[in-house]
Write an enzyme that holds these catalytic residues in place. Sequence first.
Site, PDB file in Angstrom:
ATOM      1  N   ASP A 241       0.487  -1.445   0.182  1.00 31.59           N
ATOM      2  CA  ASP A 241      -0.400  -0.124  -0.163  1.00 31.59           C
ATOM      3  C   ASP A 241       0.790   1.539  -0.369  1.00 31.59           C
ATOM      4  O   ASP A 241       0.373   1.902   1.218  1.00 31.59           O
ATOM      5  CB  ASP A 241      -0.296  -0.295   1.130  1.00 31.59           C
ATOM      6  CG  ASP A 241      -1.764  -1.250   1.521  1.00 31.59           C
ATOM      7  OD1 ASP A 241      -1.886  -2.283   0.278  1.00 31.59           O
ATOM      8  OD2 ASP A 241      -2.654  -1.831   2.064  1.00 31.59           O
ATOM      9  N   LYS A 263      -0.700  -7.754  -3.419  1.00 29.28           N
ATOM     10  CA  LYS A 263      -1.935  -7.151  -3.268  1.00 29.28           C
ATOM     11  C   LYS A 263      -1.713  -5.440  -3.519  1.00 29.28           C
ATOM     12  O   LYS A 263      -0.812  -4.970  -3.125  1.00 29.28           O
ATOM     13  CB  LYS A 263      -2.973  -7.060  -1.641  1.00 29.28           C
ATOM     14  CG  LYS A 263      -4.394  -6.852  -2.794  1.00 29.28           C
ATOM     15  CD  LYS A 263      -5.270  -7.407  -0.715  1.00 29.28           C
ATOM     16  CE  LYS A 263      -4.930  -6.423   0.403  1.00 29.28           C
ATOM     17  NZ  LYS A 263      -4.619  -4.617   0.425  1.00 29.28           N
ATOM     18  N   HIS A 265      -3.112  -1.187  -4.153  1.00 30.98           N
ATOM     19  CA  HIS A 265      -4.800  -0.779  -4.328  1.00 30.98           C
ATOM     20  C   HIS A 265      -4.508   0.388  -5.160  1.00 30.98           C
ATOM     21  O   HIS A 265      -3.614   1.509  -4.477  1.00 30.98           O
ATOM     22  CB  HIS A 265      -4.728   0.881  -2.905  1.00 30.98           C
ATOM     23  CG  HIS A 265      -5.140   0.032  -1.617  1.00 30.98           C
ATOM     24  ND1 HIS A 265      -7.054  -0.313  -2.176  1.00 30.98           N
ATOM     25  CD2 HIS A 265      -4.623  -0.661  -0.691  1.00 30.98           C
ATOM     26  CE1 HIS A 265      -6.726  -1.539  -1.414  1.00 30.98           C
ATOM     27  NE2 HIS A 265      -5.619  -2.120  -0.252  1.00 30.98           N
ATOM     28  N   ASP A 294      -6.855  -4.702  -5.101  1.00 33.29           N
ATOM     29  CA  ASP A 294      -7.974  -4.483  -3.947  1.00 33.29           C
ATOM     30  C   ASP A 294      -8.681  -3.948  -4.435  1.00 33.29           C
ATOM     31  O   ASP A 294      -9.006  -2.534  -3.264  1.00 33.29           O
ATOM     32  CB  ASP A 294      -7.175  -4.697  -2.763  1.00 33.29           C
ATOM     33  CG  ASP A 294      -8.521  -4.867  -1.361  1.00 33.29           C
ATOM     34  OD1 ASP A 294      -9.655  -4.479  -2.041  1.00 33.29           O
ATOM     35  OD2 ASP A 294      -7.257  -4.172  -0.172  1.00 33.29           O
ATOM     36  N   LYS A 296     -12.356  -3.665  -4.500  1.00 29.34           N
ATOM     37  CA  LYS A 296     -13.617  -3.623  -3.552  1.00 29.34           C
ATOM     38  C   LYS A 296     -14.707  -2.399  -3.909  1.00 29.34           C
ATOM     39  O   LYS A 296     -14.829  -1.699  -3.627  1.00 29.34           O
ATOM     40  CB  LYS A 296     -12.963  -2.440  -2.306  1.00 29.34           C
ATOM     41  CG  LYS A 296     -12.432  -3.611  -0.691  1.00 29.34           C
ATOM     42  CD  LYS A 296     -12.540  -3.291   0.365  1.00 29.34           C
ATOM     43  CE  LYS A 296     -11.374  -3.921   1.351  1.00 29.34           C
ATOM     44  NZ  LYS A 296      -9.879  -3.627   0.981  1.00 29.34           N
ATOM     45  N   ASP A 299     -20.714  -1.451  -6.013  1.00 30.22           N
ATOM     46  CA  ASP A 299     -22.017  -0.084  -6.783  1.00 30.22           C
ATOM     47  C   ASP A 299     -22.736  -1.091  -7.933  1.00 30.22           C
ATOM     48  O   ASP A 299     -22.696  -2.221  -7.442  1.00 30.22           O
ATOM     49  CB  ASP A 299     -21.101   0.769  -7.641  1.00 30.22           C
ATOM     50  CG  ASP A 299     -21.501   1.998  -7.406  1.00 30.22           C
ATOM     51  OD1 ASP A 299     -23.434   2.152  -7.439  1.00 30.22           O
ATOM     52  OD2 ASP A 299     -21.239   3.254  -7.094  1.00 30.22           O
ATOM     53  N   GLN A 405      -7.617  -3.933  12.996  1.00 31.22           N
ATOM     54  CA  GLN A 405      -7.391  -5.151  13.920  1.00 31.22           C
ATOM     55  C   GLN A 405      -5.979  -5.845  13.949  1.00 31.22           C
ATOM     56  O   GLN A 405      -6.829  -6.894  12.857  1.00 31.22           O
ATOM     57  CB  GLN A 405      -8.678  -5.574  15.049  1.00 31.22           C
ATOM     58  CG  GLN A 405      -9.648  -4.473  15.073  1.00 31.22           C
ATOM     59  CD  GLN A 405     -10.893  -5.219  15.940  1.00 31.22           C
ATOM     60  OE1 GLN A 405     -11.009  -4.553  16.486  1.00 31.22           O
ATOM     61  NE2 GLN A 405     -11.702  -5.545  15.085  1.00 31.22           N
ATOM     62  N   ARG A 425       1.289  -3.517   5.996  1.00 32.05           N
ATOM     63  CA  ARG A 425       2.591  -2.302   6.833  1.00 32.05           C
ATOM     64  C   ARG A 425       3.702  -3.380   7.379  1.00 32.05           C
ATOM     65  O   ARG A 425       4.773  -3.375   7.909  1.00 32.05           O
ATOM     66  CB  ARG A 425       1.551  -1.823   7.877  1.00 32.05           C
ATOM     67  CG  ARG A 425       1.384  -0.713   7.026  1.00 32.05           C
ATOM     68  CD  ARG A 425       0.330   0.098   8.204  1.00 32.05           C
ATOM     69  NE  ARG A 425      -0.871  -0.246   8.602  1.00 32.05           N
ATOM     70  CZ  ARG A 425      -1.875  -0.214   8.957  1.00 32.05           C
ATOM     71  NH1 ARG A 425      -2.216   1.486   9.417  1.00 32.05           N
ATOM     72  NH2 ARG A 425      -3.436  -0.934   9.252  1.00 32.05           N
TER      73      ARG A 425
HETATM   74  O1  6AU Z   1      -1.383  -5.091   6.744  1.00 29.83           O
HETATM   75  P1  6AU Z   1      -2.052  -3.689   6.673  1.00 29.83           P
HETATM   76  O2  6AU Z   1      -3.322  -3.501   7.935  1.00 29.83           O
HETATM   77  O3  6AU Z   1      -1.203  -2.658   6.625  1.00 29.83           O
HETATM   78  O4  6AU Z   1      -2.545  -4.298   5.610  1.00 29.83           O
HETATM   79  C1  6AU Z   1      -4.295  -4.952   5.415  1.00 29.83           C
HETATM   80  C2  6AU Z   1      -4.463  -4.764   3.948  1.00 29.83           C
HETATM   81  C3  6AU Z   1      -5.103  -3.036   3.526  1.00 29.83           C
HETATM   82  C4  6AU Z   1      -6.416  -2.895   3.641  1.00 29.83           C
HETATM   83  O5  6AU Z   1      -7.123  -2.584   2.358  1.00 29.83           O
HETATM   84  C5  6AU Z   1      -6.652  -4.550   3.702  1.00 29.83           C
HETATM   85  O6  6AU Z   1      -5.578  -5.075   3.522  1.00 29.83           O
HETATM   86  N1  6AU Z   1      -7.943  -4.834   4.066  1.00 29.83           N
HETATM   87  C6  6AU Z   1      -9.109  -5.943   3.270  1.00 29.83           C
HETATM   88  C7  6AU Z   1      -8.977  -6.227   1.946  1.00 29.83           C
HETATM   89  C8  6AU Z   1      -7.716  -6.967   1.287  1.00 29.83           C
HETATM   90  O7  6AU Z   1     -10.181  -5.897   1.662  1.00 29.83           O
HETATM   91  C9  6AU Z   1     -10.358  -6.125   4.397  1.00 29.83           C
HETATM   92  C10 6AU Z   1     -10.034  -6.028   5.537  1.00 29.83           C
HETATM   93  O8  6AU Z   1     -11.063  -6.160   6.184  1.00 29.83           O
HETATM   94  N2  6AU Z   1      -9.354  -5.223   5.907  1.00 29.83           N
HETATM   95  C11 6AU Z   1      -7.950  -5.482   5.518  1.00 29.83           C
HETATM   96  O9  6AU Z   1      -7.289  -4.679   6.393  1.00 29.83           O
HETATM   97  O10 6AU Z   1      -4.256  -2.989   1.894  1.00 29.83           O
END
Ligand code: 6AU
Length: 452
Positions: A241, A263, A265, A294, A296, A299, A405, A425
């Site tokens: 990301d 993945k 964005h 991703d 999402k 619509d 979380q 992250r």
């Molecule tokens: O490990 P992180 O928190 O830095 O990144 C988590 C990644 C981010 C979110 O947009 C995605 O996972 N995500 C998704 C997805 C993949 O659809 C759904 C969700 O419920 N929580 C979430 O964090 O790119």
Amino acid sequence: MIDKEKFLLKSYELGIIKFGEFTLKSGIQSPFYIDLRPLASSPSLLKELSELLLEEIQEPNYQLICGVPYAALPMATAMSLESEIPLIIKRKENKGYGTKKMLEGIFTVGQTCLLVEDVITSGKSLFETIEEVEREGLKVKDIVVVLDREQGGIELLNEKGYKVHKLFSIQNVIDILYKNNLLKEKEVLKIKDFLNGNSLAISKKPRLKYEEKKELQEHPVAKKLLSIAIEKKSNLIASLDVTHTSEILDLAKKIGDYVVAIKLHTDILTDFSVDYINELKSIAQEKNFLLFEDRKFGDIGNTQQLQFELGIYKISDWADLITSHVIAGENSLNVFSENIGVVTIAEMSSKGTLTDVTYKQKAIQISEKNSKVIGCVAQSSLPDSLLLFTPGVNLDSKGDSKGQQFNTPEKVFREYYTDFIIVGRGIYKSANPVEEAQKYREEGWRFYEATL
Ligand code: 6AU
């Protein structure tokens, strides 16, 4: 102090235990049937019961009381009145209007809640209640049950660290009734035989191997993803990301060997170009990973189709996998092309998400029916026909200040039987993304194998 034996004998007169031949919900023939609901018809017995249940917990350490619906609701209410400890109510299902909360009442995150159950067999209803209560940020330490059918539920809960206090076991009940000439020896032997041969414990079945999942999947992208997982011994999806294409390309080259997919964005990039996508595609080919956009989608079908095929990103030209909400209903998924694997969002990782149990169930129903859908993003287990993608995975942090979380790879493999962990992250923000990617790959694979 209330005499437990006298209490049981008075309750028996109300018809809470019947002996004979009964067919249980599971289809099993049982020589006895227990139904504690008639206790609510005797205010004096209900009051005595509430006192007995409160006495069971020698060192009370809870600020709330909650009964497993429905049979334990009057019991929990009586305990709340007796102890002056506030009650919260767990719904069996979301009412679908108003606040749509699963827990009703006033509580604050971090409070400890005592759970009350009438009869425990396998512990299934208790596990469901615990999941809902913990999801709201409450802690569960103690559980009090009126009657244990001695069929494995308490042991499973103890294994998970919950302390279960029981007022009676079925053996106690039988002994008391026999002593008081309310059961004949022949009947006692029949019941003991039944109890010895009938453990309904919901011991967790092992998870399916990726090879077995591959057999179940029809979609070529699902098969490809699982083949890569098997070949690379990896179930790691890195979520990059970051906002510059050079950063993605650099990271993709460095960590590409350890992941099954990267993945993206794409709409957070400040310098998107077709050249970048072409370069990323060739890295993906060389390092054998898939590209997972991703986006999402969320619509109506027509708009999703425009977002998918057009604009500056032209996702349909290059993505192997995409994410889509199902909020607009099943037909909105029809616009995605056959050669792209759709991953639906059944349950989100963020605190306070609206994707509650009812939503998740509906999202799964839609996903199971649609041949374009290969799996779901979720934070709990799915049917074997769908692949489970779990984001919110991090070894060093519990969450962020914006609602995310985190769980460890161990938790999501052991408890949800996830198929793929999504780490953002934890990798791209670390001082050494290559080392971290290797670490998450190893952890993910270790706990996948541990649950086989
Ligand atoms: O490990 P992180 O928190 O830095 O990144 C988590 C990644 C981010 C979110 O947009 C995605 O996972 N995500 C998704 C997805 C993949 O659809 C759904 C969700 O419920 N929580 C979430 O964090 O790119």
